[in-house]
Write an enzyme that holds these catalytic residues in place. Structure first.
Site, PDB file in Angstrom:
ATOM      1  N   HIS A 103       0.841  -1.188   0.000  1.00 14.49           N
ATOM      2  CA  HIS A 103       0.000   0.000   0.000  1.00 14.49           C
ATOM      3  C   HIS A 103       0.881   1.245   0.000  1.00 14.49           C
ATOM      4  O   HIS A 103       2.019   1.220   0.488  1.00 14.49           O
ATOM      5  CB  HIS A 103      -0.906   0.012   1.229  1.00 14.49           C
ATOM      6  CG  HIS A 103      -2.064  -0.928   1.130  1.00 14.49           C
ATOM      7  ND1 HIS A 103      -3.232  -0.764   1.843  1.00 14.49           N
ATOM      8  CD2 HIS A 103      -2.244  -2.057   0.396  1.00 14.49           C
ATOM      9  CE1 HIS A 103      -4.080  -1.735   1.565  1.00 14.49           C
ATOM     10  NE2 HIS A 103      -3.494  -2.544   0.683  1.00 14.49           N
ATOM     11  N   GLU A 105       0.832   3.918   1.774  1.00 15.77           N
ATOM     12  CA  GLU A 105       1.257   4.382   3.101  1.00 15.77           C
ATOM     13  C   GLU A 105       2.399   3.526   3.660  1.00 15.77           C
ATOM     14  O   GLU A 105       3.360   4.047   4.231  1.00 15.77           O
ATOM     15  CB  GLU A 105       0.079   4.353   4.086  1.00 15.77           C
ATOM     16  CG  GLU A 105      -1.078   5.255   3.683  1.00 15.77           C
ATOM     17  CD  GLU A 105      -2.174   4.492   2.956  1.00 15.77           C
ATOM     18  OE1 GLU A 105      -3.354   4.740   3.242  1.00 15.77           O
ATOM     19  OE2 GLU A 105      -1.830   3.664   2.085  1.00 15.77           O
ATOM     20  N   CYS A 133      -6.580   2.326   5.313  1.00 16.28           N
ATOM     21  CA  CYS A 133      -7.251   1.082   5.680  1.00 16.28           C
ATOM     22  C   CYS A 133      -6.812   0.651   7.090  1.00 16.28           C
ATOM     23  O   CYS A 133      -5.978   1.317   7.720  1.00 16.28           O
ATOM     24  CB  CYS A 133      -6.899   0.006   4.659  1.00 16.28           C
ATOM     25  SG  CYS A 133      -5.172  -0.558   4.796  1.00 16.28           S
ATOM     26  N   CYS A 136      -2.888   0.154   7.297  1.00 15.62           N
ATOM     27  CA  CYS A 136      -2.116   1.392   7.204  1.00 15.62           C
ATOM     28  C   CYS A 136      -2.366   2.296   8.407  1.00 15.62           C
ATOM     29  O   CYS A 136      -1.447   2.959   8.894  1.00 15.62           O
ATOM     30  CB  CYS A 136      -2.447   2.116   5.905  1.00 15.62           C
ATOM     31  SG  CYS A 136      -1.934   1.197   4.434  1.00 15.62           S
TER      32      CYS A 136
END
Length: 202
Positions: A103, A105, A133, A136
């Site tokens: 991801h 992040e 999410c 993260c």
């Protein structure tokens, strides 16, 4: 007669002292009001300056998100800023890397930690185009990032207030200051356009 003059003089003196007291109180009140006015003006200027900075850094996060879209991944981008400088960039590579950990992040946090030589990012701000999410959000808390600026919210999986609010969980030993909606229409439009093209391509 002399007594009357003395009484009148005393009354005049008392009146003068009262007037001086009222004048002093009024001047002090005006001074406080002026201080409040100047403080409000300063706060507004600082807010406008922060807004400009937030939009500028979010613009870079959006550019990172376009890199994800070019790879066929959901367009999510992220940058981490320290002392007014970008120290890490990342974009969603979940499909490209075939890894749920890729991801935007997480990639940005790993790069920022490597650059600073520390797992703590206590004086940094994260800018991300989509509300983080659960994974993260947990990483943000663990990295002690104090401030996160979010482009648009994620009604289906967001954990900064939409589905859950892990960034403000009082049970944790760290809470995050968040600001949402910075360049929100652009971030949301980018997501909608990406999924529209996917539907049309089926």
């Amino acid at each position: 007669m002399e007594t009357d003059k003395i009484n009148q003089a005393q009354q005049d003196q008392a009146c003068t002292q009262q007037q001086k007291g009222e004048l002093t109180r009024r001047r002090n009140w005006e001074k406080r009001m002026e201080q409040k006015r100047l403080a409000a003006i300063k706060a507004e200027e600082e807010e406008r300056e922060q807004q400009r900075a937030d939009e500028g850094f979010m613009g870079e996060a959006i550019r990172q998100a376009h890199k994800a879209a070019a790879l066929g991944d959901v367009p999510i981008g992220c940058v981490i800023v320290r002392q007014g400088q970008i120290i890490a960039r990342g974009y969603n590579r979940r499909n490209a890397d075939k890894s749920v950990l890729s991801h935007a992040e997480i990639i940005s946090i790993k790069r920022a930690c490597k650059k600073l030589g520390d797992w703590r990012l206590e004086d940094c701000t994260m800018y991300v185009t989509l509300e983080p999410c659960p994974m993260c959000s947990g990483a943000i808390v663990q990295a002690r990032i104090p401030r996160v600026v979010i482009g648009c919210m994620n009604a289906k999986a967001g954990c900064a207030g939409s589905v859950l609010d892990l960034l403000h969980e009082p049970g944790f030993n760290h809470q995050v200051d968040t600001r949402a909606g910075v360049l929100g229409e652009e971030c949301s439009g980018m997501m909608k356009e990406f999924f529209r093209k996917i539907r049309e391509g089926r």
